[in-house]
Design an enzyme around this catalytic site. Structure first.
Site, PDB file in Angstrom:
ATOM      1  N   HIS A 127       0.999  -0.963   0.034  1.00  5.92           N
ATOM      2  CA  HIS A 127      -0.295  -0.142  -0.141  1.00  5.92           C
ATOM      3  C   HIS A 127       0.653   1.567   0.152  1.00  5.92           C
ATOM      4  O   HIS A 127       0.086   1.985  -0.272  1.00  5.92           O
ATOM      5  CB  HIS A 127      -0.684   0.231   0.864  1.00  5.92           C
ATOM      6  CG  HIS A 127      -2.141  -1.153   1.453  1.00  5.92           C
ATOM      7  ND1 HIS A 127      -2.427  -1.870   0.644  1.00  5.92           N
ATOM      8  CD2 HIS A 127      -1.834  -2.340   3.010  1.00  5.92           C
ATOM      9  CE1 HIS A 127      -3.053  -2.657   0.745  1.00  5.92           C
ATOM     10  NE2 HIS A 127      -2.812  -2.934   1.702  1.00  5.92           N
ATOM     11  N   HIS A 132       1.691   8.814   0.105  1.00  8.98           N
ATOM     12  CA  HIS A 132       1.706   8.567  -0.774  1.00  8.98           C
ATOM     13  C   HIS A 132       1.754   9.721  -1.769  1.00  8.98           C
ATOM     14  O   HIS A 132       1.770  10.747  -1.557  1.00  8.98           O
ATOM     15  CB  HIS A 132      -0.254   9.288   0.451  1.00  8.98           C
ATOM     16  CG  HIS A 132      -0.210   8.427   0.997  1.00  8.98           C
ATOM     17  ND1 HIS A 132      -1.396   7.714   1.269  1.00  8.98           N
ATOM     18  CD2 HIS A 132       0.181   8.439   3.003  1.00  8.98           C
ATOM     19  CE1 HIS A 132      -1.581   7.037   2.881  1.00  8.98           C
ATOM     20  NE2 HIS A 132      -0.560   7.686   3.676  1.00  8.98           N
ATOM     21  N   THR A 136      -6.013   7.622   7.406  1.00 13.00           N
ATOM     22  CA  THR A 136      -6.163   7.438   6.239  1.00 13.00           C
ATOM     23  C   THR A 136      -6.340   6.517   5.494  1.00 13.00           C
ATOM     24  O   THR A 136      -7.081   6.241   4.081  1.00 13.00           O
ATOM     25  CB  THR A 136      -5.055   8.667   5.138  1.00 13.00           C
ATOM     26  OG1 THR A 136      -3.738   8.570   5.203  1.00 13.00           O
ATOM     27  CG2 THR A 136      -5.395  10.256   5.579  1.00 13.00           C
ATOM     28  N   THR A 137      -5.532   5.054   6.183  1.00 11.21           N
ATOM     29  CA  THR A 137      -5.874   4.000   6.080  1.00 11.21           C
ATOM     30  C   THR A 137      -6.921   3.393   6.621  1.00 11.21           C
ATOM     31  O   THR A 137      -6.669   3.031   7.485  1.00 11.21           O
ATOM     32  CB  THR A 137      -4.379   2.902   5.427  1.00 11.21           C
ATOM     33  OG1 THR A 137      -3.915   3.367   6.830  1.00 11.21           O
ATOM     34  CG2 THR A 137      -3.897   3.677   4.184  1.00 11.21           C
TER      35      THR A 137
END
Length: 318
Positions: free
Chosen positions: A86, A115, A220-221
């Site tokens: 991820h 990210h 945010t995950t």
């Protein structure tokens, strides 16, 4: 204890690789709520990321620079850089902590991750006045009073995450090279490599650390726990185009022996509404008054909006 917390944080905050993704309809961010209830946007009101709209911020003069303990030192032992499918995660071990700047406690630093977008798309999670930056770096810190991450995630202020927007220039960022030069060793999911510790302060916009925005939100995950005090810095970290390209072209979300090797692109969650939350600017941060002008891009927009006193610092970093 801190090493255990770091490992647990990666597991808890990033979830099982089979349970969520960024690029398939059945498991992308809009579907996370099917497997992780806290990720459902209709059930909770403190989701992250958000747009940092500087026309609707209040300034809090009491918010000064955070105290970053140990960030200017080279820690002992070794760190681990990992591709978890991820993101690229740097587990930093013990020795660093964050406090002050309006935080309710001292927080131990456990990891940082990134990210990004794709070869032709930007990929920061937070946006500023509607603008998305090429990349965003998160330094994750856990409140020191908690014995483990499970306890921290049950605390509305259990984590303090420092968010740094990343913009691009032509020259390499020498300090960022400590990470970018290791990316080839973690190209595929599950791969990891040792990293010699270096002062994390070198990664940060050190002359502008008093300029940031603050709000309360979530991971945010998955599992999207609403346990985060967010500090998003106004002045970006600058890396080169070639350093950014190492993320967008050389990192994969699949294992090395997968039938179809898939590049890891656009690993960011969509922006959520502030839903009435207070978003404040630190005493030195820039806010916009009145009607906003049309958005500008790159360094031009940054120079136009920053106080004059910071211009020399930006020139120095470029």
């Amino acid at each position: 204890m801190i090493w255990a917390a770091a490992i647990l944080l990666v597991f808890v905050s990033r979830g099982d690789s089979e349970d969520y993704c960024y690029d398939e309809p059945q498991c992308d961010p809009y579907s996370w709520g099917d497997s992780f209830p806290l990720c459902h946007p209709l059930l909770e009101l403190r989701h992250s990321p958000i747009d940092l709209d500087r026309r609707h911020m209040s300034r809090d003069p009491s918010l000064g620079p955070l105290h970053l303990e140990g960030f200017d030192q080279t820690q002992t032992g070794h760190w681990t850089l990992e591709n978890d499918g991820h993101s690229v995660v740097l587990q930093v071990g013990s020795g660093m902590a964050v406090s002050g700047g309006g935080l309710p406690d001292t927080y131990h630093t456990v990891q940082l991750h990134f990210h990004w977008g794709g070869p032709a798309t930007n990929g920061s999670e937070h946006t500023v006045d509607g603008r998305r930056y090429p990349m965003e770096m998160h330094i994750v810190n856990m409140k020191s009073i908690h014995p483990n991450m499970s306890a921290a995630l049950d605390d509305p202020t259990g984590l303090a995450v420092l968010g740094f927007l990343v913009d691009v220039v032509y020259a390499d960022n020498v300090h960022f090279g400590h990470i970018s030069q290791k990316l080839s060793s973690v190209a595929h999911k599950g791969q990891r490599t040792k990293v010699k510790p270096f002062p994390l302060l070198g990664l940060l916009p050190t002359r502008n650390m008093s300029q940031y925005y603050r709000y309360h939100g979530s991971l945010t995950t998955p599992p999207c726990s609403q346990a985060v005090v967010w500090t998003v810095y106004q002045v970006p970290v600058y890396i080169s185009w070639s350093q950014l390209a190492q993320f967008t072209s050389q990192i994969f979300s699949t294992e090395e022996d997968a039938e179809q090797v898939t590049p890891l692109h656009n690993n960011f969650r969509h922006v959520h509404p502030a839903s009435g939350r207070a978003v404040t600017a630190s005493g030195d941060a820039g806010v916009l008054l009145g009607t906003a002008a049309p958005p500008l891009g790159g360094a031009t927009a940054l120079l136009r909006l920053l106080p004059t006193a910071t211009l020399g610092a930006i020139t120095f970093r470029l």
